[in-house]
Design an enzyme around this catalytic site. Structure first.
Site, PDB file in Angstrom:
ATOM      1  CD  GLU A 181     -23.958 -27.628 -14.709  1.00  0.00           C
ATOM      2  OE1 GLU A 181     -23.250 -27.915 -13.728  1.00  0.00           O
ATOM      3  OE2 GLU A 181     -23.549 -26.944 -15.668  1.00  0.00           O
ATOM      4  CD  GLU A 265     -23.191 -22.999 -16.838  1.00  0.00           C
ATOM      5  OE1 GLU A 265     -24.208 -22.911 -16.131  1.00  0.00           O
ATOM      6  OE2 GLU A 265     -22.104 -23.454 -16.425  1.00  0.00           O
TER       7      GLU A 265
END
Length: 790
Positions: A181, A265
């Protein structure tokens, strides 16, 4: 179609609510053709993440047989979730959501392949399912990498050394990512591909970019060399962050790359309450976005209830000392796909879609096996308003033999309704019909070998005091039992300064490359949240100038600000300065007492202790009391070790001994699972005002008195009351009447039981957020039914 339906034999299936239709249905039926000749993408699997971070920590400390039981439920084919993919964190000595995982290389060149528990967990997963795909991904990293720049040659070398560690454990890693991320750097990914190929890891596939959106796929179309370096494009929370997962698109550019697309995810939901979203997302990720991999965050919440995200995953395992665990409905929803398919199967596009073309009715996906005969169709009816009849036609060379049906009722709390085997169906003329009920997931398959584990958990229990650890029984590099690192890395090392045996050493020598926005200093926690009045003591040795800390009554912190922890700290420096401090989740540090003693120095052992009894805190150095303070902020919680940033220090001979004090009959009542107070909504004093949990603030609406008549009163004249005896009846306040609905048994185990109902005072859904309702519910030993009176 009418001739086939007429030929069907009436069959009534079990209470799992699957019925075979035998006549014209009351509403229009949905026709589904399972066509083996249909095109479709290759299925990569469904699984979950261990890491991001520390969420699997306590699993390795579980006793047998419970530890193996949990592992079987997660990984063993034909038993539970039967995970097909496991992504693990490449530890970076820094907090990455629910704790910190240790790096295999704290300092440049010093590789240790036996640190942490992820190697062990991957070995356990592979032992149960040799076909499971393993994925490695970094959240944070030691600060020496690139002098703080992750996108550097250092990080590539670092990942290569991690792959070498995997090899030393007999593990083949299938996929490797970049930086979780934190965007992407196309040059870095191209260099990583080249390095993998030149170092003998050409079989390791690269996933990019494990971030939100499909920007990496856009870039791949502009930069073919980058596109060639990447094998899988993975995006996070493709259905929306913690959403209902009703719509899960990718992008046109992502699909145009021709590469596999993953929801790399997803989830972040409660192990039970997230089941509905999970059921939608697994199917709809393919229908809407042609995603062939789905990875839930996380695998398991093997952490104590004060750690962020303590009930997320497929299961919870918060108490290795009692052996207690619970398998969530999420696990059984996952099993409805994983036990009926396998990576390498192929989706059938023309045999996948929405029931009657309407998302609200539910979705279905069909996949065929590489033998081109077996197939499975996964149907979810989460939002359907009623029963629906599905008329199946099987064609394209697929088997027209016996069809097996399994179902999970995601709305049911009865384990018998999860992954329930129901009656087989014998197709006639290549067709059969099935009536499906709302709120369920169905697996309709020609395969066999599915099953459901029968292991059960023991009851919950507290970690008893006294508690101690000399740390001498562990091998170097491991983590001491129950110690949960929240920042930095505390691991077993040979004791220094002339002491024999093993000690706990804080190993992180520099600020890390952080993943969280909070810049926490190293600390680690241990113990039971119900520990209240005790003395924590330990021998401590500073290796370099700075400070070390003992923590007491430690509990909750914010996952993006792990430096902001509710608790008390006894801090000592090498120069002899000491202080007793309080901190909270807002980072409001308060100095309760401070002073100076003779310099402790470095390379010398000293004994530190802090006693917490009622509102009194007493700190000692080498057996001499140096200061006292009075404070009422924190009434119970764990112990811990801490250091300043980059300070290497050693700890030995941990001891936690109980004290017998009491803080009186009037005060706060805190939830053990939430560390929030029993609170009257809006500070209302009106009859009928509901009770909830809320941040403890000392308000009159949070101060309760246990009377001689077994009433819990607030404001002096209002009683804690429930207007019924059924599960879910919400607690409120009412003028005291003396009735049994206002009488409570406050038990030594932390439960508060209604005299009239026999049910426990309970935080709805095991929630921990401000405003979560308080109700009565069947006593089950959960942390949401344990209360601490202050």
């Amino acid at each position: 179609m009418s001739r086939r339906l007429t030929a069907l034999v009436t069959m009534t299936l079990t209470a799992a609510a699957v019925l075979v239709a035998v006549a014209s249905p009351a509403r229009a039926a949905t026709a589904i053709t399972v066509n083996g000749s249909s095109g479709g993408r290759v299925f990569d699997g469904v699984g979950a993440v261990s890491g991001g971070g520390g969420n699997s920590r306590l699993l390795i400390d579980y006793p047998e047989p419970q530890r193996s039981d949990i592992l079987d439920y997660l990984f063993k084919p034909g038993y539970g979730a039967a995970m097909q993919i496991m992504k693990v964190e490449i530890g970076g000595d820094t907090n990455s959501t629910s704790g910190a995982e240790p790096s295999h290389q704290h300092t440049r060149g010093a590789v240790n392949c036996d640190r942490g528990y992820e190697w062990w967990l991957m070995e356990q997963a592979r032992a149960r399912n040799p076909a499971i795909s393993l994925v490695g991904l970094a959240w944070g990293a030691p600060g020496w990498i690139g002098n703080g720049n992750f996108w550097s040659t250092d990080s590539i070398d670092y990942l290569l050394s991690w792959l070498g560690c995997a090899t030393s454990h007999g593990l083949t890693i299938n996929y490797l990512g970049g930086w979780n991320e934190k965007g992407y750097n196309t040059t870095w990914y191209k260099n990583l591909r080249s390095a993998l190929d030149s170092r003998g890891y050409s079989g390791v596939k690269i996933v990019a970019s494990d971030d939100f959106g499909w920007g990496a796929a856009d870039e791949a179309l502009r930069d073919p060399a980058f596109g060639n370096a990447v094998s899988v494009f993975g995006s996070h929370y493709v259905c929306g962050y913690r959403s209902a997962q009703s719509s899960c698109p990718s992008s046109g550019n992502a699909q145009a790359t021709g590469k596999p697309l993953w929801a790399s995810e997803n989830g972040s939901d409660d192990y039970n309450a997230g089941a509905q979203a999970l059921a939608r997302g697994i199917n709809r990720g393919y229908i809407d976005g042609r995603m062939t991999g789905y990875i839930n965050w996380p695998v398991i919440a093997a952490i104590t209830p004060n750690i962020p995200w303590a009930t997320t995953g497929l299961a919870v395992a918060p108490q290795p000392w009692s052996g207690y665990y619970a398998i969530g409905r999420n696990a059984w929803v996952m099993a409805q796909t994983t036990q009926f398919t396998a990576p390498g199967w192929r989706y059938l596009d023309s045999s996948s879609g929405y029931l009657e073309g309407n998302r609200n009715n539910g979705s279905y996906v069909s996949l065929k096996s590489p033998n081109n005969r077996d197939y499975s169709t996964i149907v979810e009816t989460i939002d359907a308003g009623g029963a629906q009849t599905l008329n199946f036609t099987v064609t394209g060379g697929l088997s027209t033999g016996t069809v097996h049906v399994w179902s999970t009722d995601v709305r049911s709390t009865n384990p018998a309704d999860h992954l329930a085997k129901v009656a087989d169906i014998t197709p006639t003329g290549g067709g059969f019909s099935l009536t499906v009920q709302p709120g369920r997931v169905y697996s309709i398959t020609t395969t066999t070998g599915q099953g459901k584990g029968s292991a059960t958990s023991p009851a919950q229990g507290t970690l008893k005091l006294p508690y101690g650890d000399t740390f001498d029984s562990y091998p170097t590099g491991r983590e001491a039992t129950y110690l949960m690192d929240q920042q930095g890395s505390f691991e077993i090392a040979g004791c220094g300064a002339g002491r024999t045996g093993q000690c706990v050493r804080q190993m992180s020598e520099q600020a890390p490359i952080y993943w969280t926005s909070g810049r926490a200093e190293p600390y680690t926690l241990l113990g039971d949240l119900t520990w209240r009045n005790y003395t924590v003591s330990s021998d401590v040795m500073l290796e370099r100038s700075g400070y070390a800390q003992l923590l007491a009554r430690a509990n909750t912190y914010n996952h993006q600000g792990p430096q902001n922890l509710n608790g008390y700290y006894f801090r000592v420096t090498d120069a002899g300065a000491w202080s007793i401090l309080s901190n909270n989740t807002s980072g409001q540090w308060r100095t309760l007492a401070s002073g100076t003693v003779a310099a402790l120095g470095t390379g010398r052992w000293h004994s530190l202790s802090v006693a917490v009894e009622g509102s009194t805190l007493t700190a000692s150095i080498d057996g001499t009391v140096v200061g006292r303070a009075t404070d009422t902020a924190w009434v119970a919680g764990q112990v811990g070790y801490g250091t300043g940033q980059g300070v290497t220090a050693q700890f030995d001979n941990l001891s936690v001994t109980p004290l017998g004090g009491s803080s009186g009959p009037t005060g706060e009542i805190r939830g053990a699972g939430s560390n929030r107070c029993l609170d009257v909504n809006g500070q209302s004093q009106s009859d009928g005002a509901v009770v909830q949990i809320w941040d403890c603030n000392g308000g009159a609406n949070q101060r309760w008195t246990l009377t001689s008549g077994n009433q819990l009163t607030v404001y002096g004249n209002k009683c804690l009351d429930v207007p019924g005896t059924a599960n879910g009846t919400r607690a409120r306040i009412l003028g005291c009447t003396g009735g049994t609905g206002q009488q409570w048994r406050v038990n030594a185990d932390g439960t508060i039981v209604g005299v009239a109902s026999g049910l426990c005072l309970d935080v709805n859904g095991a929630g921990t957020a401000n405003g979560t309702a308080v109700q009565i519910w069947t006593c089950n030993g959960g942390a949401n039914q344990s209360w601490i009176r202050g």
